[in-house]
Design a protein around this motif. Structure first.
Motif, PDB file in Angstrom:
ATOM      1  N   THR A  13       0.814  -1.068   0.087  1.00 44.14           N
ATOM      2  CA  THR A  13      -0.196  -0.001   0.075  1.00 44.14           C
ATOM      3  C   THR A  13       0.058   0.946  -0.071  1.00 44.14           C
ATOM      4  N   HIS A  14       1.934   0.782   0.718  1.00 46.64           N
ATOM      5  CA  HIS A  14       2.510   2.722   1.060  1.00 46.64           C
ATOM      6  C   HIS A  14       3.397   2.589   0.208  1.00 46.64           C
ATOM      7  N   PHE A  15       4.054   1.500  -1.073  1.00 43.15           N
ATOM      8  CA  PHE A  15       5.071   1.516  -2.032  1.00 43.15           C
ATOM      9  C   PHE A  15       4.161   2.188  -2.866  1.00 43.15           C
ATOM     10  N   THR A  16       3.142   1.468  -2.730  1.00 46.86           N
ATOM     11  CA  THR A  16       2.529   2.263  -4.377  1.00 46.86           C
ATOM     12  C   THR A  16       2.244   3.382  -4.294  1.00 46.86           C
ATOM     13  N   ALA A  17       1.416   3.901  -3.270  1.00 51.34           N
ATOM     14  CA  ALA A  17       0.822   5.686  -2.807  1.00 51.34           C
ATOM     15  C   ALA A  17       2.776   6.189  -3.420  1.00 51.34           C
ATOM     16  N   ILE A  18       3.583   5.496  -3.671  1.00 51.47           N
ATOM     17  CA  ILE A  18       5.075   6.440  -3.374  1.00 51.47           C
ATOM     18  C   ILE A  18       5.296   6.336  -5.139  1.00 51.47           C
ATOM     19  N   ALA A  19       5.568   4.939  -5.401  1.00 51.02           N
ATOM     20  CA  ALA A  19       5.543   5.003  -6.440  1.00 51.02           C
ATOM     21  C   ALA A  19       4.569   5.177  -8.141  1.00 51.02           C
ATOM     22  N   LYS A  20       3.814   6.366  -7.263  1.00 50.39           N
ATOM     23  CA  LYS A  20       2.495   6.909  -8.552  1.00 50.39           C
ATOM     24  C   LYS A  20       3.193   8.493  -8.464  1.00 50.39           C
ATOM     25  N   GLY A  21       4.217   8.426  -6.865  1.00 51.64           N
ATOM     26  CA  GLY A  21       4.523   9.918  -7.330  1.00 51.64           C
ATOM     27  C   GLY A  21       3.966  10.541  -5.910  1.00 51.64           C
ATOM     28  N   VAL A  22       2.843   9.790  -4.919  1.00 49.38           N
ATOM     29  CA  VAL A  22       2.441  10.665  -3.941  1.00 49.38           C
ATOM     30  C   VAL A  22       3.169  10.452  -2.941  1.00 49.38           C
ATOM     31  N   LEU A  23       4.408  11.385  -2.486  1.00 55.17           N
ATOM     32  CA  LEU A  23       5.211  11.341  -1.907  1.00 55.17           C
ATOM     33  C   LEU A  23       4.595  12.191  -0.666  1.00 55.17           C
ATOM     34  N   ASP A  24       3.953  11.454   0.096  1.00 51.75           N
ATOM     35  CA  ASP A  24       3.478  11.691   1.523  1.00 51.75           C
ATOM     36  C   ASP A  24       4.040  11.418   2.447  1.00 51.75           C
ATOM     37  N   LEU A  25       4.584  11.944   3.545  1.00 50.05           N
ATOM     38  CA  LEU A  25       5.553  11.878   4.176  1.00 50.05           C
ATOM     39  C   LEU A  25       4.809  10.866   5.408  1.00 50.05           C
ATOM     40  N   ARG A  26       3.679  10.240   5.910  1.00 50.05           N
ATOM     41  CA  ARG A  26       3.494   8.911   6.254  1.00 50.05           C
ATOM     42  C   ARG A  26       3.792   7.635   5.635  1.00 50.05           C
ATOM     43  N   ASP A  27       3.794   8.083   4.381  1.00 53.43           N
ATOM     44  CA  ASP A  27       4.544   7.118   3.824  1.00 53.43           C
ATOM     45  C   ASP A  27       6.489   6.595   3.976  1.00 53.43           C
ATOM     46  N   VAL A  28       6.649   7.587   4.120  1.00 48.72           N
ATOM     47  CA  VAL A  28       8.224   7.399   4.569  1.00 48.72           C
ATOM     48  C   VAL A  28       8.303   7.125   5.342  1.00 48.72           C
ATOM     49  N   LEU A  29       7.634   7.823   6.604  1.00 49.69           N
ATOM     50  CA  LEU A  29       7.639   7.592   8.299  1.00 49.69           C
ATOM     51  C   LEU A  29       7.557   6.250   8.372  1.00 49.69           C
TER      52      LEU A  29
END
Length: 244
Positions: free
Chosen positions: A205-221
């Protein structure tokens, strides 16, 4: 030279001291290319992006990262060198972090060698390189999370095969938690809150969001916290083994 830096350099050099590292990198690059251009339908999609490339990373890491992490502590325990390492003027945390960062750097090198794929998509079209860069960041973070799990489980056993299997199983569960079919099944039995809670623990879930360009700090954290928690657990396991 600080103990952490010395361990990092020693461990990173050890990866390239044998042909195993080069075999791993070649296998990684071949599989990345096959998954992107053949299974991912890179050309058939007609879009200038690297989603076919990043979509397969969780499944590539599911087996390749445990293959790297299984020897991190299992080999030290089997050969008896862990006692020697821990009698040196280094703390357990320095040893854990040094080994982890070296393995993470090795995986980062393997990932960086996929840059021709990035060049290819720029040659064929006009992609959003910001999205691609975010995908690489997400891939590095996910690889680190897989590796931290593998490091902890490697410290629990002298057998590398057992460490490999345990890591694959745990990482598979972490991926499966965000799989659409699993979420649909859970959604039919439990309220939406439970579905969201399980999905929030999923690497997918978190990786897919980042891979789509949605760089949410919550996913990184999320990935950074997973790495920190498993490395702390790894240090605790080693301290317990040392006490024995």
């Amino acid at each position: 030279m600080s103990p952490l830096r010395a361990i990092f350099r020693r461990e990173l050099a050890s990866y390239f001291a044998t042909p195993v590292a080069y075999v791993f990198i070649v296998i990684f690059l071949i599989l990345a290319g096959v998954f992107t251009f053949y299974l991912g339908g890179f050309y058939e999609r007609g879009q200038a992006d690297l989603l076919p490339f990043f979509n397969f990373h969780p499944w590539l890491y599911l087996f390749l990262v445990p293959a790297v992490s299984m020897r991190m502590w299992s080999e030290e325990r089997k050969s008896g060198t862990i006692e020697l390492l821990l009698t040196l003027p280094v703390t357990t945390w320095q040893a854990v972090l040094g080994k982890f960062l070296a393995a993470w750097a090795f995986l980062g090198i393997a990932l960086a060698l996929t840059f021709p794929i990035w060049l290819t998509v720029n040659y064929l079209g006009d992609p959003d390189n910001g999205v691609i860069l975010a995908g690489y960041l997400g891939s590095v973070l996910m690889a680190g999370a897989f590796l931290a799990i593998g490091a902890c489980l490697s410290a629990t056993t002298r057998n590398q095969v057992i460490a490999f299997i345990l890591t694959v199983v745990v990482c598979f569960v972490m991926l499966l938690a965000g799989f659409p079919l699993v979420l649909e099944f859970i959604g039919a039995l439990f309220p939406q809150g439970a579905v969201d809670a399980i999905a929030s623990l999923s690497f997918l879930t978190h990786f897919t969001a980042i891979a789509k360009g949605v760089l949410d700090l919550r996913d990184v954290l999320f990935f950074l916290l997973v790495i920190a928690c498993w490395l702390i657990a790894c240090a605790l396991v080693i301290e317990l083994k040392k006490a024995d």
